[in-house]
Design a protein around this motif. Sequence first.
Motif, mmCIF file in Angstrom:
data_model
loop_
_atom_site.group_PDB
_atom_site.id
_atom_site.type_symbol
_atom_site.label_atom_id
_atom_site.label_comp_id
_atom_site.label_asym_id
_atom_site.label_seq_id
_atom_site.Cartn_x
_atom_site.Cartn_y
_atom_site.Cartn_z
ATOM 1 N N LEU A 134 0.759 -1.240 -0.031
ATOM 2 C CA LEU A 134 0.185 -0.038 0.138
ATOM 3 C C LEU A 134 0.698 1.223 0.052
ATOM 4 O O LEU A 134 1.856 1.345 0.759
ATOM 5 C CB LEU A 134 -1.010 -0.024 1.106
ATOM 6 C CG LEU A 134 -1.941 -1.026 1.223
ATOM 7 C CD1 LEU A 134 -2.878 -0.891 2.503
ATOM 8 C CD2 LEU A 134 -3.120 -0.602 -0.087
ATOM 9 N N ILE A 135 0.870 1.945 -0.880
ATOM 10 C CA ILE A 135 1.699 3.399 -1.089
ATOM 11 C C ILE A 135 0.572 4.456 -0.948
ATOM 12 O O ILE A 135 -0.337 4.611 -1.224
ATOM 13 C CB ILE A 135 2.312 3.344 -2.347
ATOM 14 C CG1 ILE A 135 1.345 3.469 -3.455
ATOM 15 C CG2 ILE A 135 3.355 2.304 -2.635
ATOM 16 C CD1 ILE A 135 1.239 4.822 -4.245
ATOM 17 N N ARG A 136 1.279 5.433 -0.167
ATOM 18 C CA ARG A 136 0.659 6.880 0.149
ATOM 19 C C ARG A 136 1.322 7.958 -0.665
ATOM 20 O O ARG A 136 0.355 9.029 -0.300
ATOM 21 C CB ARG A 136 0.646 7.089 1.741
ATOM 22 C CG ARG A 136 0.110 5.806 2.495
ATOM 23 C CD ARG A 136 0.555 5.711 3.921
ATOM 24 N NE ARG A 136 0.092 4.512 4.541
ATOM 25 C CZ ARG A 136 0.097 3.385 4.434
ATOM 26 N NH1 ARG A 136 1.313 3.034 3.489
ATOM 27 N NH2 ARG A 136 -0.314 2.372 4.955
ATOM 28 N N ASP A 137 2.182 7.897 -1.344
ATOM 29 C CA ASP A 137 2.956 9.006 -2.070
ATOM 30 C C ASP A 137 3.840 8.198 -3.179
ATOM 31 O O ASP A 137 4.006 7.076 -3.199
ATOM 32 C CB ASP A 137 3.566 9.947 -1.136
ATOM 33 C CG ASP A 137 4.571 9.221 -0.215
ATOM 34 O OD1 ASP A 137 5.297 8.298 -0.925
ATOM 35 O OD2 ASP A 137 4.591 9.592 0.789
ATOM 36 N N GLU A 138 4.121 9.143 -4.040
ATOM 37 C CA GLU A 138 5.013 8.839 -5.174
ATOM 38 C C GLU A 138 6.511 8.170 -4.765
ATOM 39 O O GLU A 138 6.845 7.169 -5.157
ATOM 40 C CB GLU A 138 5.398 10.119 -5.883
ATOM 41 C CG GLU A 138 6.130 9.597 -7.170
ATOM 42 C CD GLU A 138 6.435 10.837 -8.017
ATOM 43 O OE1 GLU A 138 7.708 11.264 -8.593
ATOM 44 O OE2 GLU A 138 5.657 11.809 -8.286
ATOM 45 N N GLY A 139 6.900 8.761 -3.520
ATOM 46 C CA GLY A 139 8.068 8.302 -2.960
ATOM 47 C C GLY A 139 7.873 6.718 -2.718
ATOM 48 O O GLY A 139 8.870 5.797 -2.905
ATOM 49 N N GLU A 140 6.914 6.362 -1.802
ATOM 50 C CA GLU A 140 6.740 4.762 -1.808
ATOM 51 C C GLU A 140 6.577 4.228 -2.776
ATOM 52 O O GLU A 140 6.910 3.002 -2.940
ATOM 53 C CB GLU A 140 5.549 4.742 -0.616
ATOM 54 C CG GLU A 140 5.764 5.271 0.655
ATOM 55 C CD GLU A 140 4.498 5.186 1.571
ATOM 56 O OE1 GLU A 140 4.851 5.432 2.875
ATOM 57 O OE2 GLU A 140 3.389 4.702 1.027
ATOM 58 N N GLN A 173 5.369 6.372 -16.301
ATOM 59 C CA GLN A 173 3.875 5.688 -16.310
ATOM 60 C C GLN A 173 3.647 5.459 -15.064
ATOM 61 O O GLN A 173 2.578 5.725 -14.438
ATOM 62 C CB GLN A 173 3.921 4.553 -16.963
ATOM 63 C CG GLN A 173 3.946 4.745 -18.572
ATOM 64 C CD GLN A 173 4.055 3.566 -19.273
ATOM 65 O OE1 GLN A 173 3.883 2.352 -18.646
ATOM 66 N NE2 GLN A 173 3.821 3.202 -20.666
ATOM 67 N N LEU A 174 4.696 5.092 -13.959
ATOM 68 C CA LEU A 174 4.275 5.187 -12.717
ATOM 69 C C LEU A 174 4.014 6.474 -11.747
ATOM 70 O O LEU A 174 2.865 6.529 -10.950
ATOM 71 C CB LEU A 174 5.336 4.506 -11.749
ATOM 72 C CG LEU A 174 5.343 4.266 -10.413
ATOM 73 C CD1 LEU A 174 4.240 3.424 -10.150
ATOM 74 C CD2 LEU A 174 6.698 3.562 -9.532
ATOM 75 N N MET A 180 -3.013 10.132 -10.867
ATOM 76 C CA MET A 180 -4.436 9.783 -10.986
ATOM 77 C C MET A 180 -4.876 9.006 -9.963
ATOM 78 O O MET A 180 -6.125 9.377 -9.481
ATOM 79 C CB MET A 180 -4.588 8.768 -12.364
ATOM 80 C CG MET A 180 -4.169 9.727 -13.645
ATOM 81 S SD MET A 180 -4.499 8.482 -15.081
ATOM 82 C CE MET A 180 -6.260 8.607 -15.203
ATOM 83 N N SER A 181 -4.189 8.143 -9.224
ATOM 84 C CA SER A 181 -4.751 7.507 -8.091
ATOM 85 C C SER A 181 -4.990 8.347 -6.793
ATOM 86 O O SER A 181 -5.805 8.072 -5.901
ATOM 87 C CB SER A 181 -3.909 6.340 -7.923
ATOM 88 O OG SER A 181 -3.967 5.349 -8.835
ATOM 89 N N ARG A 182 -4.115 9.494 -6.514
ATOM 90 C CA ARG A 182 -3.897 10.319 -5.672
ATOM 91 C C ARG A 182 -4.124 9.642 -4.190
ATOM 92 O O ARG A 182 -4.873 10.093 -3.319
ATOM 93 C CB ARG A 182 -5.484 11.252 -5.675
ATOM 94 C CG ARG A 182 -5.577 12.100 -7.150
ATOM 95 C CD ARG A 182 -6.642 12.774 -7.522
ATOM 96 N NE ARG A 182 -7.027 13.991 -6.279
ATOM 97 C CZ ARG A 182 -8.162 14.479 -6.194
ATOM 98 N NH1 ARG A 182 -9.029 14.317 -6.978
ATOM 99 N NH2 ARG A 182 -8.433 15.343 -5.080
ATOM 100 N N PRO A 183 -3.017 8.897 -3.950
ATOM 101 C CA PRO A 183 -3.184 8.387 -2.726
ATOM 102 C C PRO A 183 -2.903 9.272 -1.538
ATOM 103 O O PRO A 183 -2.275 10.193 -1.551
ATOM 104 C CB PRO A 183 -1.736 7.166 -2.885
ATOM 105 C CG PRO A 183 -0.975 7.944 -3.889
ATOM 106 C CD PRO A 183 -1.824 8.652 -4.924
ATOM 107 N N SER A 184 -3.180 8.881 -0.161
ATOM 108 C CA SER A 184 -2.876 9.519 0.638
ATOM 109 C C SER A 184 -2.813 8.619 2.041
ATOM 110 O O SER A 184 -3.029 7.457 1.819
ATOM 111 C CB SER A 184 -3.921 10.712 1.183
ATOM 112 O OG SER A 184 -5.026 9.988 1.292
#
Length: 409
Positions: A134-140, A173-174, A180-184
């Motif tokens: 589960l990722i919460r941002d681009e860094g993860e 692409q990642l 687009m997914s806008r994780p948080s």
Amino acid sequence: MPNVAFVAPFYLPTTLRFLEAAAGLADVRLGVVTQEPIEKAPASLRQRITAYARVDDALSAEGIHVGLRQLASDLGSVDRLLGALEDLQVPLGELRDTLGLPGMGAEAARNFRDKSRMKDVLRAHGLPCARHALIRDEGEATAFSAETGFPLIVKPPAGSGARGTFRVETPAQLRAAVAMSRPSADRPTLIEEFVAGEEHSFDAVSIGGRLMWHSINHYLPSPLEVLREPWIQWCVLLPREVDSPRYDEIRRVAPPALDALGMDTGLSHMEWFHRPDGTVAISEVGARPPGAQFVTLISHAHDFDLYRAWARLMVFDDFDPPDRPYAAGAAYLRGQGRGPVRRVAGLEEIARELGPLCVEWRLPREGQAQSASYEGEGYIIVRHPETEVVEEALGRIITRVRVELATTS
């Protein structure tokens, strides 16, 4: 005589088939919780419904509970609570826990609904599935890609039907998929390694946690590839040879996977990959009937009504495993271009060549709105005792029938 509450948020065609099956059971008093006016249901169905409750939100435990209280005056206390949609399984589990009703509870339902949690459970039991996080941002996301490499899959943890799913092959692409997914922190996105191989489903009936029966489908090609390429015409094949040795490994893996996730009584839908080296990997599992006309396909292959069998299973914990006298397949008619349907070419030719094989269809109509689903604007289902005949017929349909939309691309 059991009192059964069926939750049908909207009167979608497939939902109505399940609802009509439940209404057709003998010795059952049926109540319906929905967001739709009762007048939208077919008249023949309305006559068989004992009680009806319209609520503002039939997709939440709170809203459904409001409906159950409304049903009480006409139906009485509820003995069984059921619904066929993926989005309903956790709310129904919460209410079964609260009301002391039989069936799958909330914890097991979350194992199936949350795809990251699902894979955690499977891996903890030594069962094969893709590496994930589960990722919460681009860094993860970048850190995960550095560990596993490309390609990767990015998707919502509680998605279904490949909705919101992306295959990414490069860092650029990642980054785009994550944007687009806008994780948080409160709303993470699931990222997992891409599994190569043939994609299949394993649809199974369980009673009290014991696997009683199964069916296997082939995706031609995979749903993710279909989503990526709008021009692809695709199909699903149910081979008659369901007991073939080529499926031995998934038959070995599926029962402990369902047990680990907490499958109780019901119809489950497992998507899995057959890798080139002969091993298998579980992709996702739903604790509900499959979509994309799979229930219809299985019904035709086994010459019985799986909609009615599912209703009886959920109400009476009873299922009579059917034989499989046919292979069956569905060709999904996807429009080319954008906008409403302009015309459909090739149907007359297919009718002449394959007419006796075609057992069910929903044909696109001129002026019909473009579908928002990868299932397309219509379908044709074929069956025959020989798998090769069905596979050839599917190939003819998807190469000769063309659905043209208002603006071709």
